[in-house]
Design an enzyme around this catalytic site. Structure first.
Site, PDB file in Angstrom:
ATOM      1  N   CYS A 178     -25.753  17.804  13.488  1.00 39.92           N
ATOM      2  CA  CYS A 178     -26.204  18.234  14.813  1.00 39.92           C
ATOM      3  C   CYS A 178     -27.406  17.472  15.344  1.00 39.92           C
ATOM      4  CB  CYS A 178     -26.513  19.722  14.788  1.00 39.92           C
ATOM      5  SG  CYS A 178     -25.031  20.764  14.636  1.00 39.92           S
ATOM      6  N   HIS A 234     -30.900  21.018  21.540  1.00 43.41           N
ATOM      7  CA  HIS A 234     -29.549  21.164  21.007  1.00 43.41           C
ATOM      8  C   HIS A 234     -29.308  22.634  20.668  1.00 43.41           C
ATOM      9  CE1 HIS A 234     -25.974  20.724  18.532  1.00 43.41           C
ATOM     10  NE2 HIS A 234     -26.583  21.441  17.619  1.00 43.41           N
ATOM     11  N   ASN A 251     -20.848  24.366  20.289  1.00 42.05           N
ATOM     12  CA  ASN A 251     -21.664  23.391  19.563  1.00 42.05           C
ATOM     13  C   ASN A 251     -20.767  22.188  19.254  1.00 42.05           C
ATOM     14  OD1 ASN A 251     -23.055  21.855  17.657  1.00 42.05           O
ATOM     15  ND2 ASN A 251     -23.927  23.644  16.619  1.00 42.05           N
ATOM     16  N   PHE A 269     -17.762  25.818  17.094  1.00 41.76           N
ATOM     17  CA  PHE A 269     -17.744  24.366  17.276  1.00 41.76           C
ATOM     18  C   PHE A 269     -16.604  23.892  18.169  1.00 41.76           C
ATOM     19  CE2 PHE A 269     -20.565  24.693  13.705  1.00 41.76           C
ATOM     20  CZ  PHE A 269     -21.457  23.654  13.897  1.00 41.76           C
TER      21      PHE A 269
END
Length: 384
Positions: free
Chosen positions: A167, A306, A339, A218
């Site tokens: 990430c 993020h 994500n 995700f």
């Protein structure tokens, strides 16, 4: 080294004229298949032939808690029909996964880079450096070469590959691209990130609880930015100046995020202590970046963070005393895309640049990401 060259490589503390790297353009791209969170549970359990009611209840709860509304995915019915073993527990499938992931990652990367080049408005032949980031492919030569050929970049383009950073990879790539732009006057650096969850797709198993988190959180996609330290007036339109970049790992936390490649693909374990580790270390990390220009108040900054998950954003907001609107762009990106690993910070940046056009927008901000290590990446940025 001559005095002229030294001046060309000097980093100042303020303006574009003093050769800080600037972001000149941004593009993003996604696969065709859309995952709506409200339909995720039925589809995922059907595709993996799972009928466990406990697993269903857990996944339903996770899907609600992630705040994600929509994601994009490479996975499709056609892929599962061709490779049914991907949904079979204990089957060696690394070869099949890479057969899907390697071309898919480059295809998305090319689309994101194409969108970025179109916004930039100059030919691909003027790109001097390529930074390529992915945790989703594995081959030699890497996707960087395939991408360069597909985009028609010069054969002497200088390439850097950053694999399996997770990430924080997007901000690492931004830091590396910043250094390249600042140390190569007149150069133009294309940074591309591209990710797919194919490499970790598998049926749910109670012995691997993080698999369900991955299924709920995700997504897939790609992003691209172009950097240069000397934007051409009236031709290029920089919107962000990258002032200072810092990376730091937190000692004795290397097992908090643990990813292992096997014959069944990549398997992640995520420690529950991750939000706490971030909370305990983030204030000092941010203050260190802010001190470069004498900034003191967290709420005087814009925040391009993020969004690893809502728990991390909530801890960050609470720990630093941020106003709720400070993380709006991060929460919006999480809601719209999930994500998407290294890409996600650029989706946040895309929303943030619209916010920075508004009257009264902050001049300074932080670009942040967290990942395996536990590693912190941060860049002090300035609105142009």
């Amino acid at each position: 080294m001559s005095e002229l060259n030294l001046k060309g490589l000097t980093n100042s503390n303020s303006s574009v004229a003093n050769k800080k790297a600037t972001v000149l353009a941004l593009g993003k791209a996604f696969p065709d298949n859309v995952l709506l969170q409200e339909k995720l549970v039925d589809g995922f359990l059907r595709d993996t032939k799972s009928e466990d009611p406990v697993m269903r209840e857990k996944l339903e709860r996770l899907c609600k808690n992630t705040t994600v509304k929509r994601r994009f995915t490479v996975m499709s019915k056609e892929i599962l029909d061709k490779y049914p073993e991907l949904a079979t527990e204990g089957t060696p499938t690394l070869k099949q996964r890479l057969e899907i992931a390697n071309p898919a990652v480059v295809e998305m990367a090319a689309a994101a880079a194409g969108a970025c080049l179109a916004e930039w408005g100059r030919p691909a032949s003027e790109i001097t450096h390529l930074v390529y980031v992915s945790s989703s492919e594995l081959r030699l030569p890497g996707g960087d070469l395939h991408l360069a050929a597909r985009l028609g970049l010069r054969s002497d383009v200088s390439r850097v590959v950053l694999y399996y950073l997770g990430c924080y990879g997007g901000v690492t790539g931004l830091r590396v691209a910043k250094d390249l732009a600042e140390n190569n006057p007149g150069g133009r650096v294309l940074l591309v990130t591209s990710e797919t969850t194919i490499i970790g797709f598998r049926p749910p198993n109670m012995s691997r609880p993080y698999d369900l988190v991955g299924a709920a959180l995700f997504g897939d996609g790609a992003a691209a930015v172009i950097l240069g330290s000397d934007p051409i007036p009236t031709i290029e339109k920089p919107f962000l100046e990258l002032h200072t970049a810092v990376q730091k790992f937190i000692p004795e936390t290397q097992n908090v995020i643990d990813g292992r490649m096997s014959e069944e693909g990549i398997n992640f374990k995520l420690g529950r202590e991750l939000p706490r580790v971030i909370e305990e270390n983030i204030e000092g990390f941010c203050k260190g970046l802010m001190s470069k220009t004498g900034l003191k108040e967290f709420n005087d900054l814009f925040w391009t963070v993020h969004p690893g998950g809502p728990a991390i954003l909530n801890r960050l907001e609470s720990c630093l005393g941020l106003k709720s609107e400070k993380l709006t762009s991060s929460r919006q990106a999480l809601m719209d895309y999930g994500n998407v690993s290294s890409n996600t910070v650029f989706y946040v940046m895309d929303y943030m640049r619209e916010e920075l056009k508004k009257e009264g927008a902050e001049e300074w901000g932080l670009v942040l990401a967290f990942g395996p290590g536990v590693t912190f990446e941060g860049i002090l940025a300035r609105r142009i």
